[in-house]
Design a protein around this motif. Structure first.
Motif, PDB file in Angstrom:
ATOM      1  N   UNK A   1       0.650 -19.961 -27.547  1.00  0.00           N
ATOM      2  CA  UNK A   1       0.375 -20.852 -26.410  1.00  0.00           C
ATOM      3  C   UNK A   1       0.994 -22.220 -26.672  1.00  0.00           C
ATOM      4  N   UNK A   2       0.825 -22.724 -27.890  1.00  0.00           N
ATOM      5  CA  UNK A   2       1.396 -24.032 -28.228  1.00  0.00           C
ATOM      6  C   UNK A   2       2.920 -24.003 -28.203  1.00  0.00           C
ATOM      7  N   UNK A   3       3.507 -22.936 -28.689  1.00  0.00           N
ATOM      8  CA  UNK A   3       4.970 -22.857 -28.737  1.00  0.00           C
ATOM      9  C   UNK A   3       5.603 -22.727 -27.358  1.00  0.00           C
ATOM     10  N   UNK A   4       4.949 -22.026 -26.445  1.00  0.00           N
ATOM     11  CA  UNK A   4       5.562 -21.826 -25.125  1.00  0.00           C
ATOM     12  C   UNK A   4       5.171 -22.898 -24.113  1.00  0.00           C
ATOM     13  N   UNK A   5       4.198 -23.736 -24.436  1.00  0.00           N
ATOM     14  CA  UNK A   5       3.770 -24.774 -23.501  1.00  0.00           C
ATOM     15  C   UNK A   5       4.886 -25.736 -23.157  1.00  0.00           C
ATOM     16  N   UNK A   6       4.979 -26.093 -21.895  1.00  0.00           N
ATOM     17  CA  UNK A   6       6.020 -27.025 -21.450  1.00  0.00           C
ATOM     18  C   UNK A   6       5.627 -28.472 -21.704  1.00  0.00           C
ATOM     19  N   UNK A   7       4.353 -28.763 -21.616  1.00  0.00           N
ATOM     20  CA  UNK A   7       3.858 -30.108 -21.891  1.00  0.00           C
ATOM     21  C   UNK A   7       2.402 -30.001 -22.304  1.00  0.00           C
ATOM     22  N   UNK A   8       1.907 -31.068 -22.874  1.00  0.00           N
ATOM     23  CA  UNK A   8       0.499 -31.143 -23.235  1.00  0.00           C
ATOM     24  C   UNK A   8      -0.049 -32.482 -22.791  1.00  0.00           C
ATOM     25  N   UNK A   9      -1.355 -32.604 -22.866  1.00  0.00           N
ATOM     26  CA  UNK A   9      -2.000 -33.854 -22.498  1.00  0.00           C
ATOM     27  C   UNK A   9      -2.613 -34.468 -23.752  1.00  0.00           C
TER      28      UNK A   9
ATOM     29  N   UNK B   1       0.190 -36.968 -19.986  1.00  0.00           N
ATOM     30  CA  UNK B   1       0.988 -35.773 -20.266  1.00  0.00           C
ATOM     31  C   UNK B   1       2.236 -36.154 -21.062  1.00  0.00           C
ATOM     32  N   UNK B   2       2.578 -35.316 -22.051  1.00  0.00           N
ATOM     33  CA  UNK B   2       3.747 -35.596 -22.886  1.00  0.00           C
ATOM     34  C   UNK B   2       4.499 -34.313 -23.211  1.00  0.00           C
TER      35      UNK B   2
ATOM     36  N   UNK C   1      -4.246 -31.262 -25.562  1.00  0.00           N
ATOM     37  CA  UNK C   1      -4.558 -30.051 -24.810  1.00  0.00           C
ATOM     38  C   UNK C   1      -3.301 -29.468 -24.181  1.00  0.00           C
ATOM     39  N   UNK C   2      -3.152 -28.158 -24.323  1.00  0.00           N
ATOM     40  CA  UNK C   2      -2.067 -27.427 -23.666  1.00  0.00           C
ATOM     41  C   UNK C   2      -2.702 -26.320 -22.840  1.00  0.00           C
ATOM     42  N   UNK C   3      -2.284 -26.207 -21.586  1.00  0.00           N
ATOM     43  CA  UNK C   3      -2.714 -25.108 -20.731  1.00  0.00           C
ATOM     44  C   UNK C   3      -1.512 -24.196 -20.567  1.00  0.00           C
ATOM     45  N   UNK C   4      -1.695 -22.939 -20.906  1.00  0.00           N
ATOM     46  CA  UNK C   4      -0.616 -21.956 -20.788  1.00  0.00           C
ATOM     47  C   UNK C   4      -0.625 -21.320 -19.419  1.00  0.00           C
ATOM     48  N   UNK C   5      -0.519 -20.008 -19.386  1.00  0.00           N
ATOM     49  CA  UNK C   5      -0.469 -19.273 -18.125  1.00  0.00           C
ATOM     50  C   UNK C   5      -1.776 -19.425 -17.355  1.00  0.00           C
TER      51      UNK C   5
ATOM     52  N   UNK D   1      13.945 -30.776 -33.252  1.00  0.00           N
ATOM     53  CA  UNK D   1      13.089 -29.696 -32.763  1.00  0.00           C
ATOM     54  C   UNK D   1      12.773 -29.874 -31.273  1.00  0.00           C
ATOM     55  N   UNK D   2      12.603 -31.124 -30.835  1.00  0.00           N
ATOM     56  CA  UNK D   2      12.382 -31.380 -29.412  1.00  0.00           C
ATOM     57  C   UNK D   2      13.615 -31.000 -28.591  1.00  0.00           C
ATOM     58  N   UNK D   3      14.801 -31.337 -29.094  1.00  0.00           N
ATOM     59  CA  UNK D   3      16.043 -30.945 -28.413  1.00  0.00           C
ATOM     60  C   UNK D   3      16.151 -29.417 -28.359  1.00  0.00           C
ATOM     61  N   UNK D   4      15.861 -28.755 -29.486  1.00  0.00           N
ATOM     62  CA  UNK D   4      15.936 -27.288 -29.529  1.00  0.00           C
ATOM     63  C   UNK D   4      14.981 -26.651 -28.530  1.00  0.00           C
ATOM     64  N   UNK D   5      13.816 -27.259 -28.335  1.00  0.00           N
ATOM     65  CA  UNK D   5      12.838 -26.700 -27.399  1.00  0.00           C
ATOM     66  C   UNK D   5      13.234 -26.942 -25.943  1.00  0.00           C
ATOM     67  N   UNK D   6      13.597 -28.176 -25.618  1.00  0.00           N
ATOM     68  CA  UNK D   6      13.784 -28.546 -24.219  1.00  0.00           C
ATOM     69  C   UNK D   6      15.236 -28.481 -23.736  1.00  0.00           C
TER      70      UNK D   6
END
Length: 155
Positions: free
Chosen positions: A21-29, A43-44, A76-80, A115-120
């Protein structure tokens, strides 16, 4: 020190599911505490790496001031999610992490930015590396060292 989850039947017990869930999350709060005692939530973009959460920020601002005054944060990260109108409910998955936020520098800072570049922006790695070399001095990178984490889901 940390409260037990009230709805134990919704607790995610498998650590790999929480990591997913943490790895696939697009953003968190990110939630911080202001010097006036009020919570502040924003949100970040983030990356979860080596059991820590990393995010970048301007060098000044509300969240940075709050972290400097009080290093304990929650994230906090909300997934699907899927709204279930006929059941007056929502299927969801989420993770809440509690930890200590600190500013990092040097090689760890550059690693986190990469790592942020690799993710986004994985299709722009070379451009991202150039961007990091130009912008890193004007950017803060924060690391949340996780002290407690829970996952919750209704499947």
């Amino acid at each position: 020190m940390f409260r037990q989850m009230r709805r134990q039947n919704r607790k995610i017990e498998i650590k790999e599911e929480i990591d997913q869930i943490l790895n696939k999350g697009e953003y968190g709060t990110l939630a911080t505490i202001g010097e006036n005692g009020y919570p502040y939530s924003v949100p970040i973009s983030y990356v979860y790496y080596e059991k820590c959460i990393y995010f970048h920020s301007a060098k000044v601002g509300h969240k940075i001031d709050n972290i400097k005054n009080h290093e304990k944060v929650s994230f906090n990260v909300v997934g699907d999610t899927e709204v279930l109108p006929s059941k007056f409910s929502t299927k969801y998955e989420s993770v809440i992490a509690f930890g200590i936020a600190t500013e990092i520098d040097g090689e760890e800072k550059e690693m986190a930015l990469l790592k942020l570049i690799e993710k986004y922006s994985p299709e722009f790695l070379q451009e991202g590396k150039l961007y990091i070399s130009r912008a890193k001095d004007a950017t803060s990178v924060m690391k949340i060292s996780i002290e407690h984490m829970t996952g919750k889901a209704i499947k």
